[in-house]
Design a protein around this motif. Structure first.
Motif, PDB file in Angstrom:
ATOM      1  N   GLY A 138       0.800  -1.274   0.141  1.00 14.03           N
ATOM      2  CA  GLY A 138      -0.012  -0.012  -0.046  1.00 14.03           C
ATOM      3  C   GLY A 138       0.763   1.257  -0.247  1.00 14.03           C
ATOM      4  N   THR A 139       2.070   1.242   0.269  1.00 14.14           N
ATOM      5  CA  THR A 139       2.965   2.478   0.317  1.00 14.14           C
ATOM      6  C   THR A 139       3.787   2.497  -0.792  1.00 14.14           C
ATOM      7  OG1 THR A 139       4.690   1.263   1.272  1.00 14.14           O
ATOM      8  CG2 THR A 139       3.116   2.521   2.736  1.00 14.14           C
ATOM      9  N   SER A 140       4.495   3.346  -1.199  1.00 11.20           N
ATOM     10  CA  SER A 140       5.404   3.494  -2.498  1.00 11.20           C
ATOM     11  C   SER A 140       6.892   3.864  -2.144  1.00 11.20           C
ATOM     12  CB  SER A 140       4.865   4.568  -3.426  1.00 11.20           C
ATOM     13  OG  SER A 140       3.389   4.212  -3.617  1.00 11.20           O
ATOM     14  N   LYS A 141       7.815   3.495  -2.936  1.00  3.90           N
ATOM     15  CA  LYS A 141       9.137   3.771  -2.840  1.00  3.90           C
ATOM     16  C   LYS A 141       9.337   4.527  -4.383  1.00  3.90           C
ATOM     17  CE  LYS A 141      13.178   4.080  -0.891  1.00  3.90           C
ATOM     18  NZ  LYS A 141      13.824   3.021  -0.593  1.00  3.90           N
ATOM     19  N   ILE A 142      10.134   5.535  -4.197  1.00  9.78           N
ATOM     20  CA  ILE A 142      10.353   6.452  -5.548  1.00  9.78           C
ATOM     21  C   ILE A 142      12.057   6.470  -5.568  1.00  9.78           C
ATOM     22  CG2 ILE A 142      10.007   8.678  -6.721  1.00  9.78           C
ATOM     23  CD1 ILE A 142       7.388   8.845  -5.425  1.00  9.78           C
ATOM     24  N   GLU A 143      12.427   6.163  -6.837  1.00 12.00           N
ATOM     25  CA  GLU A 143      13.856   6.455  -7.272  1.00 12.00           C
ATOM     26  C   GLU A 143      13.817   7.018  -8.491  1.00 12.00           C
ATOM     27  OE1 GLU A 143      16.196   5.736  -5.138  1.00 12.00           O
ATOM     28  OE2 GLU A 143      15.520   4.457  -3.759  1.00 12.00           O
ATOM     29  N   GLN A 144      15.003   7.745  -8.780  1.00 11.47           N
ATOM     30  CA  GLN A 144      15.152   8.360  -9.884  1.00 11.47           C
ATOM     31  C   GLN A 144      16.682   8.190 -10.683  1.00 11.47           C
ATOM     32  OE1 GLN A 144      14.611  12.817  -8.922  1.00 11.47           O
ATOM     33  NE2 GLN A 144      12.578  12.543  -9.569  1.00 11.47           N
ATOM     34  N   ALA A 145      16.598   8.265 -12.105  1.00  7.59           N
ATOM     35  CA  ALA A 145      17.780   7.894 -12.923  1.00  7.59           C
ATOM     36  C   ALA A 145      17.774   9.007 -13.901  1.00  7.59           C
ATOM     37  CB  ALA A 145      17.856   6.615 -13.329  1.00  7.59           C
ATOM     38  N   VAL A 146      19.080   9.136 -14.595  1.00  6.57           N
ATOM     39  CA  VAL A 146      19.046  10.041 -15.896  1.00  6.57           C
ATOM     40  C   VAL A 146      19.211   9.199 -17.132  1.00  6.57           C
ATOM     41  CG1 VAL A 146      20.209  11.697 -16.927  1.00  6.57           C
ATOM     42  CG2 VAL A 146      19.945  11.688 -14.690  1.00  6.57           C
ATOM     43  N   LEU A 147      18.371   9.243 -18.032  1.00  8.21           N
ATOM     44  CA  LEU A 147      18.368   8.648 -19.442  1.00  8.21           C
ATOM     45  C   LEU A 147      19.003   9.531 -20.362  1.00  8.21           C
ATOM     46  CD1 LEU A 147      17.474   6.430 -20.794  1.00  8.21           C
ATOM     47  CD2 LEU A 147      15.469   7.113 -21.675  1.00  8.21           C
ATOM     48  N   TYR A 148      19.981   9.428 -21.002  1.00  3.52           N
ATOM     49  CA  TYR A 148      21.183   9.964 -21.674  1.00  3.52           C
ATOM     50  C   TYR A 148      21.150   9.522 -23.107  1.00  3.52           C
ATOM     51  CZ  TYR A 148      25.598  12.197 -23.104  1.00  3.52           C
ATOM     52  OH  TYR A 148      26.340  12.906 -23.852  1.00  3.52           O
ATOM     53  N   ILE A 368       0.371   4.962   8.811  1.00  2.00           N
ATOM     54  CA  ILE A 368       0.620   6.250   7.847  1.00  2.00           C
ATOM     55  C   ILE A 368       2.034   5.762   7.333  1.00  2.00           C
ATOM     56  CG2 ILE A 368       1.107   8.683   7.681  1.00  2.00           C
ATOM     57  CD1 ILE A 368      -0.332   8.866  10.353  1.00  2.00           C
ATOM     58  N   GLY A 369       2.186   6.125   6.161  1.00  2.00           N
ATOM     59  CA  GLY A 369       3.239   5.807   5.267  1.00  2.00           C
ATOM     60  C   GLY A 369       3.429   6.548   3.912  1.00  2.00           C
ATOM     61  N   PRO A 370       4.523   6.656   3.221  1.00  3.69           N
ATOM     62  CA  PRO A 370       4.520   7.132   1.826  1.00  3.69           C
ATOM     63  C   PRO A 370       3.730   6.839   0.860  1.00  3.69           C
ATOM     64  CG  PRO A 370       6.494   6.087   2.342  1.00  3.69           C
ATOM     65  CD  PRO A 370       5.750   5.783   3.407  1.00  3.69           C
ATOM     66  N   VAL A 371       2.680   7.431   0.219  1.00  6.66           N
ATOM     67  CA  VAL A 371       1.806   6.935  -0.767  1.00  6.66           C
ATOM     68  C   VAL A 371       1.951   7.907  -2.028  1.00  6.66           C
ATOM     69  CG1 VAL A 371      -0.735   6.607  -1.521  1.00  6.66           C
ATOM     70  CG2 VAL A 371       0.193   6.249   0.857  1.00  6.66           C
ATOM     71  N   ALA A 372       2.126   7.197  -3.027  1.00  4.55           N
ATOM     72  CA  ALA A 372       2.497   7.899  -4.207  1.00  4.55           C
ATOM     73  C   ALA A 372       1.348   8.904  -4.827  1.00  4.55           C
ATOM     74  CB  ALA A 372       2.897   6.789  -5.460  1.00  4.55           C
ATOM     75  N   ASP A 373       1.803  10.220  -5.252  1.00  6.21           N
ATOM     76  CA  ASP A 373       0.522  10.859  -5.720  1.00  6.21           C
ATOM     77  C   ASP A 373       0.193  10.431  -7.154  1.00  6.21           C
ATOM     78  OD1 ASP A 373       0.946  12.278  -3.499  1.00  6.21           O
ATOM     79  OD2 ASP A 373       2.427  13.542  -4.472  1.00  6.21           O
ATOM     80  N   GLU A 374      -0.953  11.251  -7.778  1.00  8.16           N
ATOM     81  CA  GLU A 374      -1.391  10.695  -8.957  1.00  8.16           C
ATOM     82  C   GLU A 374      -0.299  10.788 -10.129  1.00  8.16           C
ATOM     83  OE1 GLU A 374      -4.625  13.083  -9.553  1.00  8.16           O
ATOM     84  OE2 GLU A 374      -6.054  11.897  -8.256  1.00  8.16           O
ATOM     85  N   ASN A 375       0.554  11.653  -9.911  1.00  5.58           N
ATOM     86  CA  ASN A 375       1.680  11.763 -11.152  1.00  5.58           C
ATOM     87  C   ASN A 375       2.623  10.786 -10.943  1.00  5.58           C
ATOM     88  OD1 ASN A 375       2.823  12.958  -8.876  1.00  5.58           O
ATOM     89  ND2 ASN A 375       3.123  14.789  -9.550  1.00  5.58           N
ATOM     90  N   LEU A 376       2.537   9.989 -10.172  1.00  8.20           N
ATOM     91  CA  LEU A 376       3.745   9.026  -9.700  1.00  8.20           C
ATOM     92  C   LEU A 376       5.173   9.418  -9.866  1.00  8.20           C
ATOM     93  CD1 LEU A 376       2.032   6.123 -12.118  1.00  8.20           C
ATOM     94  CD2 LEU A 376       1.853   6.526  -9.542  1.00  8.20           C
TER      95      LEU A 376
END
Length: 629
Positions: A138-148, A368-376
């Motif tokens: 039910g929670t979300s984990k968000i990570e980011q990277a760069v596409l080159y 309570i925990g981190p939940v992704a918003d609509e824009n993900l």
């Protein structure tokens, strides 16, 4: 001699000129044909003939191969080059010009791979794996990277999740023993059919990258619990995921570049990049001692009853943030907090009643925990899981003796506003009370003045209502005392009393809304009657018997396909493509029958709209070229 020399100089001749270098610059090895144009200029007064010749082994072609350049004019010579594979090109081509020695001009190009790279956000190192770690269902984990885009040419790209690759894990518990996992075949079959795109998302998952452009890619992992038939949730509900996500250029689905003069070369290893994604979903495991049902000791109003509840977080990987919702007559201390992995928290639950009665309530605990918003692309702290406790208790009433002599004809039945002092022998006076009001008409000992006409419709005022007599009262009501029958004085405050005009205005306002409500009711009843007439049964017998052999018409294959296609849900903008979905759609498209007659031009509005659409890279990647008709 002079004359002959002068005559030779006056003879018209050609004077041809051509550039000595053709540089294509940096190109991408995508089997496209590039061309450069150079001019052969004739400065002379007579036409000139030229001829080109290339003896190399590279896919270079010059056109026209030969020709005539008119006097005082020029002709374009087009040099074509096919960038079939990475290389450094430095070739010589010969051009024979009339009246001039042969000229060798150079053809240069630097052919590179079309490279897509996935880089780390903090550094320019290549990224091969993203480890989301353990998160609650039910929670979300968000990570980011760069596409080159590490190439000199724009590229259309799309992200595809490989849910059928070797080594992937879809919701299995890797810490569980093999014999235990094989025991639950129903669950194993269920996880094979789960849509991994509902758990893992990538935003954006398609687009266009300009030469040497970078774009930030956001990955979101949101695991959901897949039940295995067990009612009790325990640590065995752990679900581990290991999938591969591929970023590739649109058009490189097959991965082969073909050339007529050379053998097939597999050159897509740089046109796509693969990323591994791993993560685990865990259930919330909170244990309550003495249990999830708390029975508080009954108490009186104004008192309290306490129970110490010990809350244990049985998860060994993640802490739990909780919050007790407010519930009437109950108090929790502390109302919110955080329990670390494997730790306990003492919570004092108190029953503080504010009214009499039996209480059986559900106490809601928000996890309570981190939940992704609509824009993900971002997350916020929200309740994602609820736990329910049951609180039971009783608030008992208590009585006191009234220290006064009861006179039920005059005194009120309740002597104070909160009702603590209640008449204990009230049942003895239910039939006769209030006696004074009933017997007042028979006594005339206290009569001072009698006016039968004015007191004919008077109401009786008790002696203890004097405080209520000073108020704005209806002028049409009259009150008198019990014994003396004297009209009760009623004070009307002119600052708060209605004037005659305000009374008429209030009455007109009331009549308006009474009529409006009556009108609405009549309209509603009329609609109901019309509806009854519309759906009324026709009792006329037309000779049709139930189940007499009538059958529904059978649908054609075209109608069945149209209904199935309309029922299928479209892929959302943020939803990833998966190899299973692409394979099933490809199989369905190839097996579908194609009508013999195809339209050359769109005729309907829907067809015209479809023809004007500009396909996105995701849509282009799903285009399937099947067999010839």
């Amino acid at each position: 001699m002079w004359t002959s020399f002068s005559s030779l100089r006056m003879i018209p001749s050609c004077e041809l000129e051509v550039a000595s270098l053709v540089d294509f610059g940096t190109l991408v090895a995508n089997s496209k044909v590039y061309f450069k144009e150079i001019r052969i200029i004739n400065h002379g007064k007579a036409p000139g003939i030229f001829k080109t010749d290339y003896q190399g082994q590279l896919p270079i072609l010059m056109s026209p191969a030969s020709g005539v350049v008119e006097a005082k004019s020029s002709m374009i010579l087009r040099v074509n080059f096919c960038a079939d594979q990475p290389r450094i090109v430095n070739e010589l081509a010969k051009v024979s010009l009339q009246g001039c020695p042969d000229i060798h001009f150079s053809i240069k190009a630097h052919v590179v791979e079309q490279i897509i790279e996935l880089l780390n956000m903090n550094s320019d190192k290549k990224l091969e794996c993203i480890r989301f770690g353990s998160v609650f269902f039910g929670t979300s984990k968000i990570e980011q990277a760069v596409l080159y885009n590490n190439s000199p040419e724009s590229i259309n790209w799309v992200a595809i999740i490989q849910d059928d690759s070797v080594g992937g894990e879809m919701g299995t518990n890797i810490r569980q023993r093999t014999d235990v996992a094989l025991n639950n075949l129903t669950y194993l079959n269920k996880i094979k059919n789960i849509d991994i795109t509902n758990f893992i998302s990538c935003v954006p998952n398609e687009g266009t990258l300009l030469p040497y452009q970078k774009v930030i890619i956001t990955f979101c992992f949101s695991p959901k619990l897949v039940f295995d038939g067990k009612k009790d949730i325990d640590p065995s509900h752990r679900q581990d995921y290991a999938v591969f996500l591929r970023f590739e250029s649109v058009g490189s689905k097959d991965g082969f570049l073909r050339n007529d003069n050379y053998k097939t070369i597999k050159s897509d290893q740089f046109q796509k990049v693969e990323l591994a994604l791993t993560g685990s979903g865990l259930p919330v495991l909170l244990h309550f001692d003495p249990g999830e049902v708390l029975n508080f000791t009954p108490c009186f109003m104004g008192e309290r009853s306490d129970i110490l509840c010990i809350v244990q977080n049985r998860s060994k990987s993640l802490p739990v943030t909780y919050r007790f919702q407010k519930t009437a007559h109950f108090k929790i201390d502390p109302e919110k907090g955080k329990i670390d992995e494997g730790c306990i928290q003492n919570v004092m639950c108190s029953f503080i009643p504010h009214q009499i009665g039996n209480f059986k309530v559900k106490q809601v605990i928000d996890i309570i925990g981190p939940v992704a918003d609509e824009n993900l692309q971002s997350s916020s702290m929200k309740p994602f899981y609820h736990i329910y406790l049951e609180f039971n208790s009783i608030c008992k009433p208590f009585t006191k003796k009234v220290v006064m002599k009861i006179n039920p004809g005059i005194s009120p039945l309740i002597t104070n506003p909160i009702g603590h002092l209640v008449v204990s022998d009230l049942e003895n006076y239910k039939v006769q009370a209030p006696v004074a009001m009933l017997q007042s008409a028979r006594t005339h000992i206290h009569d001072h003045r009698t006016n039968e006409e004015s007191m004919k419709d008077a109401l009786i005022a008790f002696p203890n209502d004097r405080a209520a007599s000073i108020r704005s009262e209806d002028n049409r009501k009259h009150f008198r005392t019990i014994f003396t029958k004297i009209p009760r004085h009623t004070y009307v405050d002119p600052d708060f009393a209605y004037t005659d005009f305000e009374k008429l205005e209030k009455k007109a306002h009331k009549n308006y809304y009474d009529n409006y409500i009556k009108y609405l009711r009549s309209v509603r009843l009329q609609k109901e009657e019309e509806r009854k007439c519309m759906y009324s049964y026709d009792y006329t017998d037309i000779g049709i018997e139930p189940a007499s052999g009538l059958k529904s018409p059978s649908l054609s294959e075209v109608e069945i396909e149209e209904s199935q296609s309309s029922a299928e849900c479209l892929i959302k903008a943020n939803q990833l493509l998966s190899t299973k979905k692409i394979a099933s759609k490809e199989m369905e498209s190839l097996e579908r029958k194609v009508p013999k007659g195809l339209k050359a031009y769109p005729s309907t509005l829907h067809e015209k709209y479809d023809c004007n659409l500009i396909l996105t890279p995701k849509q282009i990647h799903q285009v399937i070229v099947g067999k010839d008709i």
